[in-house]
Design a protein around this motif. Sequence first.
Motif, PDB file in Angstrom:
ATOM      1  N   GLU A  94       6.597  21.683  77.347  1.00 43.67           N
ATOM      2  CA  GLU A  94       6.292  20.920  76.142  1.00 43.67           C
ATOM      3  C   GLU A  94       5.182  21.613  75.343  1.00 43.67           C
ATOM      4  OE1 GLU A  94       5.911  16.717  76.752  1.00 43.67           O
ATOM      5  OE2 GLU A  94       4.808  16.468  74.874  1.00 43.67           O
ATOM      6  N   ASP A  95       4.259  22.253  76.045  1.00 47.67           N
ATOM      7  CA  ASP A  95       3.175  22.978  75.370  1.00 47.67           C
ATOM      8  C   ASP A  95       3.723  24.121  74.504  1.00 47.67           C
ATOM      9  OD1 ASP A  95       0.684  22.715  78.043  1.00 47.67           O
ATOM     10  OD2 ASP A  95       1.241  21.334  76.432  1.00 47.67           O
ATOM     11  N   GLU A  96       4.730  24.832  74.998  1.00 47.83           N
ATOM     12  CA  GLU A  96       5.352  25.895  74.205  1.00 47.83           C
ATOM     13  C   GLU A  96       6.014  25.320  72.956  1.00 47.83           C
ATOM     14  OE1 GLU A  96       6.610  29.041  77.737  1.00 47.83           O
ATOM     15  OE2 GLU A  96       8.123  28.324  76.342  1.00 47.83           O
ATOM     16  N   ALA A  97       6.694  24.207  73.105  1.00 46.61           N
ATOM     17  CA  ALA A  97       7.351  23.564  71.970  1.00 46.61           C
ATOM     18  C   ALA A  97       6.329  23.104  70.942  1.00 46.61           C
ATOM     19  CB  ALA A  97       8.203  22.387  72.446  1.00 46.61           C
ATOM     20  N   THR A  98       5.231  22.529  71.408  1.00 47.76           N
ATOM     21  CA  THR A  98       4.179  22.066  70.514  1.00 47.76           C
ATOM     22  C   THR A  98       3.527  23.236  69.784  1.00 47.76           C
ATOM     23  OG1 THR A  98       3.752  20.167  71.948  1.00 47.76           O
ATOM     24  CG2 THR A  98       2.003  20.779  70.409  1.00 47.76           C
ATOM     25  N   ALA A  99       3.265  24.319  70.502  1.00 47.95           N
ATOM     26  CA  ALA A  99       2.657  25.499  69.880  1.00 47.95           C
ATOM     27  C   ALA A  99       3.586  26.072  68.812  1.00 47.95           C
ATOM     28  CB  ALA A  99       2.337  26.549  70.939  1.00 47.95           C
ATOM     29  N   PHE A 100       4.881  26.128  69.094  1.00 47.55           N
ATOM     30  CA  PHE A 100       5.850  26.618  68.115  1.00 47.55           C
ATOM     31  C   PHE A 100       5.860  25.731  66.884  1.00 47.55           C
ATOM     32  CE2 PHE A 100       9.494  28.692  66.453  1.00 47.55           C
ATOM     33  CZ  PHE A 100      10.267  27.687  65.884  1.00 47.55           C
ATOM     34  N   ALA A 101       5.930  24.433  67.076  1.00 49.33           N
ATOM     35  CA  ALA A 101       5.965  23.493  65.950  1.00 49.33           C
ATOM     36  C   ALA A 101       4.689  23.585  65.119  1.00 49.33           C
ATOM     37  CB  ALA A 101       6.168  22.068  66.466  1.00 49.33           C
ATOM     38  N   THR A 102       3.567  23.770  65.766  1.00 50.60           N
ATOM     39  CA  THR A 102       2.289  23.901  65.055  1.00 50.60           C
ATOM     40  C   THR A 102       2.278  25.160  64.205  1.00 50.60           C
ATOM     41  OG1 THR A 102       1.148  22.693  66.803  1.00 50.60           O
ATOM     42  CG2 THR A 102      -0.216  24.053  65.341  1.00 50.60           C
ATOM     43  N   ARG A 103       2.701  26.290  64.775  1.00 50.60           N
ATOM     44  CA  ARG A 103       2.755  27.545  64.003  1.00 50.60           C
ATOM     45  C   ARG A 103       3.697  27.413  62.814  1.00 50.60           C
ATOM     46  NH1 ARG A 103       3.153  29.651  69.139  1.00 50.60           N
ATOM     47  NH2 ARG A 103       5.367  30.118  68.858  1.00 50.60           N
ATOM     48  N   LEU A 104       4.853  26.812  63.032  1.00 50.34           N
ATOM     49  CA  LEU A 104       5.832  26.657  61.966  1.00 50.34           C
ATOM     50  C   LEU A 104       5.295  25.761  60.852  1.00 50.34           C
ATOM     51  CD1 LEU A 104       8.660  27.264  60.923  1.00 50.34           C
ATOM     52  CD2 LEU A 104       9.477  25.297  62.242  1.00 50.34           C
ATOM     53  N   SER A 105       4.660  24.665  61.202  1.00 53.56           N
ATOM     54  CA  SER A 105       4.138  23.771  60.166  1.00 53.56           C
ATOM     55  C   SER A 105       2.982  24.403  59.406  1.00 53.56           C
ATOM     56  CB  SER A 105       3.723  22.411  60.754  1.00 53.56           C
ATOM     57  OG  SER A 105       2.718  22.590  61.730  1.00 53.56           O
ATOM     58  N   ARG A 106       2.127  25.150  60.089  1.00 57.35           N
ATOM     59  CA  ARG A 106       1.036  25.851  59.387  1.00 57.35           C
ATOM     60  C   ARG A 106       1.587  26.895  58.424  1.00 57.35           C
ATOM     61  NH1 ARG A 106      -3.044  26.511  64.500  1.00 57.35           N
ATOM     62  NH2 ARG A 106      -3.884  24.404  64.404  1.00 57.35           N
ATOM     63  N   LYS A 107       2.608  27.620  58.862  1.00 55.68           N
ATOM     64  CA  LYS A 107       3.225  28.623  57.998  1.00 55.68           C
ATOM     65  C   LYS A 107       3.816  27.961  56.761  1.00 55.68           C
ATOM     66  CE  LYS A 107       6.887  32.040  57.827  1.00 55.68           C
ATOM     67  NZ  LYS A 107       8.160  32.406  58.357  1.00 55.68           N
ATOM     68  N   THR A 108       4.508  26.837  56.956  1.00 53.43           N
ATOM     69  CA  THR A 108       5.128  26.138  55.845  1.00 53.43           C
ATOM     70  C   THR A 108       4.072  25.616  54.861  1.00 53.43           C
ATOM     71  OG1 THR A 108       6.965  25.468  57.271  1.00 53.43           O
ATOM     72  CG2 THR A 108       6.666  24.220  55.225  1.00 53.43           C
ATOM     73  N   ILE A 109       3.006  25.068  55.378  1.00 57.50           N
ATOM     74  CA  ILE A 109       1.916  24.569  54.522  1.00 57.50           C
ATOM     75  C   ILE A 109       1.308  25.715  53.730  1.00 57.50           C
ATOM     76  CG2 ILE A 109      -0.429  23.634  54.562  1.00 57.50           C
ATOM     77  CD1 ILE A 109       0.564  21.857  56.949  1.00 57.50           C
ATOM     78  N   ASN A 110       1.050  26.850  54.387  1.00 64.04           N
ATOM     79  CA  ASN A 110       0.453  27.993  53.703  1.00 64.04           C
ATOM     80  C   ASN A 110       1.373  28.554  52.620  1.00 64.04           C
ATOM     81  OD1 ASN A 110      -1.958  27.915  55.119  1.00 64.04           O
ATOM     82  ND2 ASN A 110      -1.198  29.249  56.730  1.00 64.04           N
ATOM     83  N   GLU A 111       2.674  28.532  52.857  1.00 57.54           N
ATOM     84  CA  GLU A 111       3.626  29.070  51.878  1.00 57.54           C
ATOM     85  C   GLU A 111       3.771  28.163  50.656  1.00 57.54           C
ATOM     86  OE1 GLU A 111       6.505  31.575  54.910  1.00 57.54           O
ATOM     87  OE2 GLU A 111       7.228  29.675  54.078  1.00 57.54           O
ATOM     88  N   THR A 112       3.467  26.883  50.788  1.00 59.50           N
ATOM     89  CA  THR A 112       3.616  25.959  49.671  1.00 59.50           C
ATOM     90  C   THR A 112       2.344  25.840  48.843  1.00 59.50           C
ATOM     91  OG1 THR A 112       3.091  24.065  51.078  1.00 59.50           O
ATOM     92  CG2 THR A 112       5.424  24.616  50.789  1.00 59.50           C
ATOM     93  N   ARG A 113       1.276  26.486  49.255  1.00 60.53           N
ATOM     94  CA  ARG A 113       0.018  26.409  48.490  1.00 60.53           C
ATOM     95  C   ARG A 113       0.063  27.287  47.296  1.00 60.53           C
ATOM     96  NH1 ARG A 113      -4.539  26.174  53.210  1.00 60.53           N
ATOM     97  NH2 ARG A 113      -3.933  24.147  53.926  1.00 60.53           N
TER      98      ARG A 113
END
Length: 82
Positions: free
Chosen positions: A63-82
């Motif tokens: 579950e930690d791997e899944a959470t880390a992946f989701a966190t990286r993906l959401s941060r990337k998406t937020i940064n790309e929309t700024r």
Amino acid sequence: MPAVQIATRIDEQESKRFREITKALGTTPSDALRMFVAQFNAEGGFPYETKVKNFSLEAFDTEDEATAFATRLSRKTINETR
């Protein structure tokens, strides 16, 4: 900045078609490749959607791997929309 040369080999028919299309577009094969590289670098990867047929999905081991992946993906998406 000094220019460098990048070389590759492609099928003769692919090369012929590439030259025909670039000519029809009013550009050269060299310029088309420079445009591709510039856009590839600007996008951080292919400037178009790429797909793999018959791929398989692998589950996360923890579950930690899944959470880390989701966190990286959401941060990337937020940064790309700024």
